[in-house]
Write an enzyme that holds these catalytic residues in place. Structure first.
Site, short mmCIF file in Angstrom:
data_model
loop_
_atom_site.label_atom_id
_atom_site.label_comp_id
_atom_site.label_asym_id
_atom_site.label_seq_id
_atom_site.Cartn_x
_atom_site.Cartn_y
_atom_site.Cartn_z
N TYR A 1 18.04 4.59 9.50
CA TYR A 1 17.25 3.91 8.45
C TYR A 1 18.10 2.89 7.70
CZ TYR A 1 15.47 3.18 3.70
OH TYR A 1 15.09 2.60 2.51
N ILE B 1 6.24 2.40 -3.57
CA ILE B 1 6.77 1.45 -4.56
C ILE B 1 5.85 0.23 -4.65
CG2 ILE B 1 8.76 0.02 -5.21
CD1 ILE B 1 10.52 2.05 -3.63
N ASP C 1 0.81 -7.26 9.98
CA ASP C 1 2.11 -6.71 10.37
C ASP C 1 3.19 -7.75 10.14
OD1 ASP C 1 4.32 -5.71 11.92
OD2 ASP C 1 2.88 -4.47 13.03
N ALA D 1 0.83 -1.22 0.00
CA ALA D 1 0.00 0.00 0.00
C ALA D 1 0.86 1.27 0.00
CB ALA D 1 -0.94 0.00 1.21
N THR E 1 18.21 -1.42 -0.24
CA THR E 1 18.43 -0.06 -0.74
C THR E 1 19.92 0.19 -0.96
OG1 THR E 1 18.40 2.26 -0.05
CG2 THR E 1 18.25 0.65 1.70
N ASP E 2 20.25 1.11 -1.87
CA ASP E 2 21.67 1.46 -2.05
C ASP E 2 22.24 2.14 -0.81
OD1 ASP E 2 20.38 3.93 -2.27
OD2 ASP E 2 21.45 4.56 -4.08
N GLU E 3 21.35 2.63 0.09
CA GLU E 3 21.83 3.36 1.27
C GLU E 3 22.61 2.46 2.23
OE1 GLU E 3 19.14 6.34 2.78
OE2 GLU E 3 18.09 6.44 0.87
N LEU F 1 -0.59 -0.83 7.04
CA LEU F 1 -1.12 0.53 6.83
C LEU F 1 -0.63 1.50 7.91
CD1 LEU F 1 -4.79 -0.36 5.73
CD2 LEU F 1 -2.79 0.09 4.27
N LYS G 1 17.87 -1.24 7.48
CA LYS G 1 17.71 -1.99 6.23
C LYS G 1 18.88 -2.95 6.03
CE LYS G 1 15.20 -1.71 3.23
NZ LYS G 1 13.92 -2.44 2.94
N ASN H 1 17.49 6.05 -5.35
CA ASN H 1 16.28 6.85 -5.04
C ASN H 1 15.24 6.75 -6.15
OD1 ASN H 1 18.44 8.09 -3.33
ND2 ASN H 1 16.73 9.39 -2.71
P1 NAD Z 1 6.67 3.63 1.82
O1 NAD Z 1 6.95 4.23 3.16
O2 NAD Z 1 5.95 4.46 0.81
O3 NAD Z 1 5.82 2.29 2.01
C1 NAD Z 1 6.10 1.37 3.02
C2 NAD Z 1 4.88 0.46 3.18
O4 NAD Z 1 5.20 -0.53 4.18
C3 NAD Z 1 3.61 1.18 3.67
O5 NAD Z 1 2.50 0.78 2.91
C4 NAD Z 1 3.48 0.73 5.13
O6 NAD Z 1 2.14 0.72 5.58
C5 NAD Z 1 4.09 -0.66 5.07
N1 NAD Z 1 4.59 -1.12 6.38
C6 NAD Z 1 5.41 -0.43 7.23
N2 NAD Z 1 5.63 -1.15 8.35
C7 NAD Z 1 4.97 -2.34 8.18
C8 NAD Z 1 4.83 -3.50 8.99
N3 NAD Z 1 5.41 -3.58 10.20
N4 NAD Z 1 4.09 -4.53 8.51
C9 NAD Z 1 3.49 -4.44 7.30
N5 NAD Z 1 3.56 -3.35 6.50
C10 NAD Z 1 4.29 -2.31 6.94
O7 NAD Z 1 8.08 3.13 1.28
P2 NAD Z 1 8.59 2.99 -0.23
O8 NAD Z 1 9.31 4.23 -0.60
O9 NAD Z 1 7.49 2.49 -1.09
O10 NAD Z 1 9.70 1.86 -0.05
C11 NAD Z 1 9.36 0.48 -0.19
C12 NAD Z 1 10.61 -0.37 0.01
O11 NAD Z 1 11.60 -0.04 -0.96
C13 NAD Z 1 11.28 -0.18 1.37
O12 NAD Z 1 11.71 -1.44 1.82
C14 NAD Z 1 12.45 0.74 1.09
O13 NAD Z 1 13.50 0.53 2.01
C15 NAD Z 1 12.84 0.28 -0.32
N6 NAD Z 1 13.49 1.30 -1.16
C16 NAD Z 1 12.92 2.53 -1.33
C17 NAD Z 1 13.53 3.46 -2.16
C18 NAD Z 1 12.90 4.83 -2.42
O14 NAD Z 1 13.50 5.67 -3.08
N7 NAD Z 1 11.68 5.09 -1.94
C19 NAD Z 1 14.73 3.14 -2.82
C20 NAD Z 1 15.28 1.87 -2.60
C21 NAD Z 1 14.65 0.95 -1.79
P1 TYD Z 2 14.84 11.90 0.64
O1 TYD Z 2 13.76 12.07 -0.37
O2 TYD Z 2 14.48 12.01 2.09
O3 TYD Z 2 15.57 10.52 0.32
P2 TYD Z 2 16.96 9.89 0.93
O4 TYD Z 2 17.33 10.63 2.14
O5 TYD Z 2 16.53 8.49 1.21
O6 TYD Z 2 17.96 9.99 -0.19
O7 TYD Z 2 15.97 12.99 0.37
C1 TYD Z 2 16.63 13.06 -0.91
C2 TYD Z 2 17.69 14.14 -0.81
O8 TYD Z 2 17.03 15.41 -0.63
C3 TYD Z 2 18.61 13.98 0.39
O9 TYD Z 2 19.95 14.33 0.03
C4 TYD Z 2 18.07 14.96 1.42
C5 TYD Z 2 17.49 16.07 0.56
N1 TYD Z 2 16.33 16.77 1.15
C6 TYD Z 2 16.30 18.17 1.24
O10 TYD Z 2 17.26 18.87 0.83
N2 TYD Z 2 15.21 18.77 1.80
C7 TYD Z 2 14.14 18.05 2.28
O11 TYD Z 2 13.17 18.66 2.80
C8 TYD Z 2 14.17 16.62 2.16
C9 TYD Z 2 13.03 15.78 2.67
C10 TYD Z 2 15.29 16.02 1.59
#
Ligand code: NAD
Ligand code: TYD
Length: 339
Positions: free
Chosen positions: A153, A12, A59, A9, A125-127, A35, A157, A182
């Protein structure tokens, strides 16, 4: 093929559900999501009636709920997580609990359900690699780069990532791990930089740029990420890690200026604010392995078009981000699911 996706939900996850139903007519998908504030069923409203889709509110830390949900499942894609670095700096507890411990509980449940003989994809994640210096632009993260996470974070991960590897090694479980850069695109919670900046500008507010704005991120469209995860699910070699990236590095200042230009706004809308604690300087992915071995490469991430489309999506979907920002869903879910 019946897939259980955790975190479907979220940003991604909801895009993954849509892509899978569109591209794999013979697959079924169950979305297992508790959720939290970032999970939102409106992200999936148009596929609610699809009989190949099911939702379970659950969960990943709840072993009994998982045992039930995993019956008859052929593969797991594990995306559920606490996902925002700034929140992890304010309170790391939920991050360790869901991202590390939740992954352990899910891995154990999958081992009970299948003996570990069926595929499990851990979306990392690449982080987890930590931060690269700006000074050597030719250096990128490869799958062999040691894990060196620097935020709560990314450390949480990395905990899940290491457990996935350990469960493959110890129990011979069929596990692949992906480490992506990202993401951007529709349905991203407006705490992350792109939707935060776009929605601020749509409201006539300035955008808070951290530090000197020189931090670099490698931006990939969410559909490219989802396609890559699907590729790894179907073709990845058990025990392997696959980097996923867009070869699309931008400094935050460059990104901000592109958004301002697309939206017809000037530099006066930038407000330089105090830097994030421990702010990682640069992430850059070498995605050569997944291209070489599995034939995946990005096709939907090219700028400026992909960024323009994303800005347009937030412009056209104001009711969506106003609702998620106000937390309106939390009350709705509390009524519907009892908490
Ligand atoms: P998001 O915060 O939008 O979504 C996370 C989802 O996980 C939510 O729907 C939330 O309700 C659910 N969730 C959280 N805790 C839970 C639990 N205990 N049990 C069941 N469900 C739970 O995050 P996103 O940006 O869509 O990221 C999804 C995944 O991809 C994550 O694992 C993140 O580390 C990874 N990821 C994200 C990025 C990015 O740029 N957003 C990049 C690389 C990897
Ligand atoms: P973010 O979207 O939080 O992703 P991540 O920290 O996982 O890379 O942030 C992306 C980049 O943008 C990061 O270098 C932090 C910067 N940033 C700002 O400069 N201002 C903001 O308000 C936020 C949320 C992020």
């Amino acid at each position: 093929m019946h897939i259980l996706l955790t975190g479907g939900a979220g940003f991604i996850g909801s895009n993954f559900v849509r892509l899978l139903l569109r591209e794999r007519p013979d697959y079924r998908i169950t979305n297992f999501d508790v959720l939290t504030y970032s999970g939102n069923l409106e992200n999936l409203s148009e596929i609610e009636g699809d009989d190949r889709y099911a939702f379970i509110r659950g969960d990943v830390r709840d072993a009994a709920a998982l045992d039930k949900a995993l019956e008859g499942v052929d593969a797991v894609v594990h995306m559920a997580a606490e996902s925002h670095v700034d929140r992890s700096i304010m309170d790391s507890g939920p991050f360790i609990d869901t991202n590390t411990r939740g992954t352990q509980v899910l891995l154990d449940a999958w081992r009970r359900a299948t003996g570990g003989k069926k595929r499990f994809v851990y979306v990392s994640t690449d982080e987890v690699y930590g931060s690269l210096p700006l000074e050597n632009p030719e250096i990128k993260f490869t799958e062999a780069t040691p894990l060196d996470p620097s935020s709560p974070y990314s450390a949480s991960k990395a905990g899940g990532d290491l457990l996935a590897n350990a469960y493959h090694h110890t129990f011979g479980m069929d596990i692949c791990t992906t480490r992506c850069s990202n993401n951007f695109g529709p349905y991203q919670f407006p705490e992350k930089v792109i939707p935060l900046f776009v929605t601020n500008l749509l409201d006539g507010k300035q955008v808070p740029l951290y530090g000197d704005g020189k931090n670099v991120r490698d931006w990939l469209h969410v559909d490219d990420h989802c396609e890559a995860v699907l590729t790894v699910l179907e073709k990845g070699t058990s025990g392997e890690v696959y980097n996923i990236g867009g070869n699309n590095e931008r400094s935050n200042l460059e990104l901000t200026r592109s958004i301002l230009e697309i939206m017809g706004k000037g530099e006066e809308m930038i407000r330089y604010v105090e830097d994030r604690l421990g702010h990682d300087r640069r992430y850059a992915i070498d995605a050569g392995k997944i291209k070489r071995e599995l034939g995946w490469q990005p096709t939907r991430s090219a700028w400026p078009k992909a960024l323009e489309d994303t800005v347009r999506w937030y412009t056209d979907n104001r009711p969506w981000w106003e609702r998620v920002r106000s937390g309106a869903y939390q009350d709705y879910y509390a009524n519907m699911y009892g908490g």
